[in-house]
Design an enzyme around this catalytic site. Structure first.
Site, PDB file in Angstrom:
ATOM      1  N   ALA A  10       0.863  -1.186   0.000  1.00 19.14           N
ATOM      2  CA  ALA A  10       0.000   0.000   0.000  1.00 19.14           C
ATOM      3  C   ALA A  10       0.896   1.231   0.000  1.00 19.14           C
ATOM      4  O   ALA A  10       1.616   1.484   0.973  1.00 19.14           O
ATOM      5  CB  ALA A  10      -0.906  -0.016   1.225  1.00 19.14           C
ATOM      6  N   SER A  12       1.028   5.194  -0.115  1.00 19.42           N
ATOM      7  CA  SER A  12       0.236   6.412   0.080  1.00 19.42           C
ATOM      8  C   SER A  12       0.837   7.623  -0.614  1.00 19.42           C
ATOM      9  O   SER A  12       0.183   8.665  -0.716  1.00 19.42           O
ATOM     10  CB  SER A  12       0.118   6.706   1.571  1.00 19.42           C
ATOM     11  OG  SER A  12       1.398   7.021   2.108  1.00 19.42           O
ATOM     12  N   GLY A  14       3.700   8.745   0.705  1.00 18.40           N
ATOM     13  CA  GLY A  14       4.574   9.220   1.763  1.00 18.40           C
ATOM     14  C   GLY A  14       5.873   8.450   1.818  1.00 18.40           C
ATOM     15  O   GLY A  14       6.069   7.439   1.132  1.00 18.40           O
ATOM     16  N   VAL A  15       6.779   8.908   2.679  1.00 15.83           N
ATOM     17  CA  VAL A  15       8.106   8.313   2.766  1.00 15.83           C
ATOM     18  C   VAL A  15       8.057   6.903   3.343  1.00 15.83           C
ATOM     19  O   VAL A  15       8.836   6.035   2.938  1.00 15.83           O
ATOM     20  CB  VAL A  15       9.041   9.221   3.599  1.00 15.83           C
ATOM     21  CG1 VAL A  15       8.526   9.394   5.021  1.00 15.83           C
ATOM     22  CG2 VAL A  15      10.459   8.683   3.611  1.00 15.83           C
ATOM     23  N   ASP A  16       7.143   6.641   4.269  1.00 14.45           N
ATOM     24  CA  ASP A  16       7.144   5.345   4.949  1.00 14.45           C
ATOM     25  C   ASP A  16       6.829   4.192   4.005  1.00 14.45           C
ATOM     26  O   ASP A  16       7.523   3.175   3.994  1.00 14.45           O
ATOM     27  CB  ASP A  16       6.156   5.362   6.113  1.00 14.45           C
ATOM     28  CG  ASP A  16       6.575   6.317   7.221  1.00 14.45           C
ATOM     29  OD1 ASP A  16       7.787   6.478   7.429  1.00 14.45           O
ATOM     30  OD2 ASP A  16       5.690   6.906   7.859  1.00 14.45           O
ATOM     31  N   SER A  17       5.779   4.340   3.220  1.00 13.70           N
ATOM     32  CA  SER A  17       5.418   3.245   2.325  1.00 13.70           C
ATOM     33  C   SER A  17       6.443   3.077   1.205  1.00 13.70           C
ATOM     34  O   SER A  17       6.675   1.960   0.728  1.00 13.70           O
ATOM     35  CB  SER A  17       4.023   3.459   1.747  1.00 13.70           C
ATOM     36  OG  SER A  17       3.906   4.710   1.105  1.00 13.70           O
ATOM     37  N   CYS A  93     -10.706   3.167   8.712  1.00 11.55           N
ATOM     38  CA  CYS A  93     -10.048   2.909   7.431  1.00 11.55           C
ATOM     39  C   CYS A  93      -9.227   1.623   7.467  1.00 11.55           C
ATOM     40  O   CYS A  93      -9.249   0.835   6.519  1.00 11.55           O
ATOM     41  CB  CYS A  93      -9.159   4.103   7.070  1.00 11.55           C
ATOM     42  SG  CYS A  93      -8.439   4.010   5.415  1.00 11.55           S
ATOM     43  N   GLY A 117       3.287   0.812   5.381  1.00 11.10           N
ATOM     44  CA  GLY A 117       4.359   1.554   6.039  1.00 11.10           C
ATOM     45  C   GLY A 117       4.080   1.861   7.492  1.00 11.10           C
ATOM     46  O   GLY A 117       4.697   2.772   8.057  1.00 11.10           O
ATOM     47  N   CYS A 189      -6.893  12.970   7.098  1.00  7.22           N
ATOM     48  CA  CYS A 189      -6.556  13.191   5.685  1.00  7.22           C
ATOM     49  C   CYS A 189      -7.639  13.928   4.925  1.00  7.22           C
ATOM     50  O   CYS A 189      -7.345  14.707   4.008  1.00  7.22           O
ATOM     51  CB  CYS A 189      -6.219  11.866   4.998  1.00  7.22           C
ATOM     52  SG  CYS A 189      -7.597  10.674   4.920  1.00  7.22           S
TER      53      CYS A 189
END
Length: 348
Positions: A10, A12, A14-17, A93, A117, A189
């Site tokens: 998954a 998104s 963003g940096v984590d995923s 979610c 992430g 979000c």
């Protein structure tokens, strides 16, 4: 320890995923990226996710989940506020979309796992899988992950569970991802400005009426511009002048009143929790555990009393601002998540 296989990640934007993809590829997984389109104002995030997937040489899909998101997250969020609760949309979610719809999509695409992430860990003990806290407790997100169905834990990967945020950013920078320094989102979000009441009015088409603010004795001390926009424990922006600190202590949606009082009026001895999801064998007798009733709260000792249709928690010490609509999550002393649900009511 699980190694290799095909993982739906998954992404998104963003940096984590993005870092999660890099780690999984390093570990030998075949990765497929997917980004959920949840609402219209996220084209930049989709492009960031697509670019990270391109740099890693993996296929990337955009899944239009806007109707499911409205039905399973936004509408229940609005309904809860109108009931006087304070919901956590990330929990909604995770339950319906990330670890519901996306896990189904992983199976459809021939993937063995779904990876995200999140900062949490999946531990395997004796062939059983457990949800546990992240190594970096300051980033731990296990509190919002308790809705994952127990039988699906073995199909979930959290590549960042053993890392800090700084380490994740270093990995993203090393991979050349343009989102390596992208700021984390701080608000819900779909309400980026944090103005919940204005969002509710736009979404529902309603104008929430003003009403009385009363003190603990029932004396009118002010007016609110919509009880749905206030939450238990709130101090700033309540709209009452006082020579001491006062807090929102209760809301009565039936007569549209908000009760304010001193901090000591915020404490509760226990709560009833609905919609419980056990991640371990469901106990039949009372037992002791540790509980969080807010995301950033330190766990507190509780006595857990499983009952038909709900779980009752009795706090070892009265707890502050236990709020209907928020989640109560149980842990053991090792940081394993035992289960969780939605706070339905509290008692003094």
């Amino acid at each position: 320890m699980r190694q290799g296989g095909r993982a739906l990640v998954a992404m998104s934007g963003g940096v984590d995923s993005s870092a999660a993809v890099y780690i999984l590829k390093e570990q030998g997984y075949e990765c497929v990226g997917v980004t959920m389109k949840l609402f219209s104002s996220q084209p930049g995030d989709i492009e960031d996710a697509r670019e990270a997937a391109r740099r890693m040489g993996i296929p990337h899909h955009v899944l239009d989940c806007s109707e499911q998101f409205r039905r399973e997250v936004v509408q229940p969020f609005a309904d809860a506020y109108e009931r006087g609760e304070t919901p956590n949309p990330c929990v909604l979610c995770n339950r319906a979309l990330k670890f519901g719809l996306l896990l189904d999509k992983a199976e459809e695409l021939g993937c063995d796992y779904l990876a995200t992430g999140h900062y949490a860990r999946i531990a395997e003990e004796g062939g059983a899988f457990r949800l546990a806290k992240a190594a970096d407790l300051s980033r731990d997100q296990s509190y919002v992950l308790y809705p994952i169905p127990r039988e699906r834990l073995g199909r979930v990967l959290f590549p960042l569970g053993g890392l800090s945020k700084d380490q994740a950013r270093e990995i993203a920078a090393r991979a050349g991802f343009p989102n390596a320094r992208k700021r984390d989102s701080q608000d819900i979000c779909f309400i980026p400005d944090g103005d919940y009441l204005s969002f509710l009015e736009r979404y529902t088409g309603k104008t929430y009426p003003e009403g009385d603010i009363v003190d603990m004795s029932g004396r009118v001390v002010g007016r609110h511009r919509g009880a749905a926009g206030l939450t238990i424990g709130q101090r700033r922006g309540v709209g009452v002048s006082s020579d001491r600190r006062i807090y929102v202590c209760a809301k009565c949606m039936a007569d549209n009143t908000v009760t304010v009082g001193p901090e000591e009026a915020l404490y509760s001895r226990g709560c009833a929790v609905r919609g419980w999801n056990w991640l371990v064998d469901a106990p039949s007798a009372p037992f002791g555990a540790l509980a969080k009733t807010r995301y950033r709260q330190r766990e507190q000792p509780v006595t857990v009393r499983p009952e038909s249709g709900e779980v009752r928690l009795e706090f070892g010490q009265p707890q502050r601002a236990v709020t209907p609509g928020q989640s109560a999550v149980l842990y053991d002393e090792r940081g394993t998540v035992l289960g969780g649900g939605i706070i339905a009511s509290v008692w003094e």
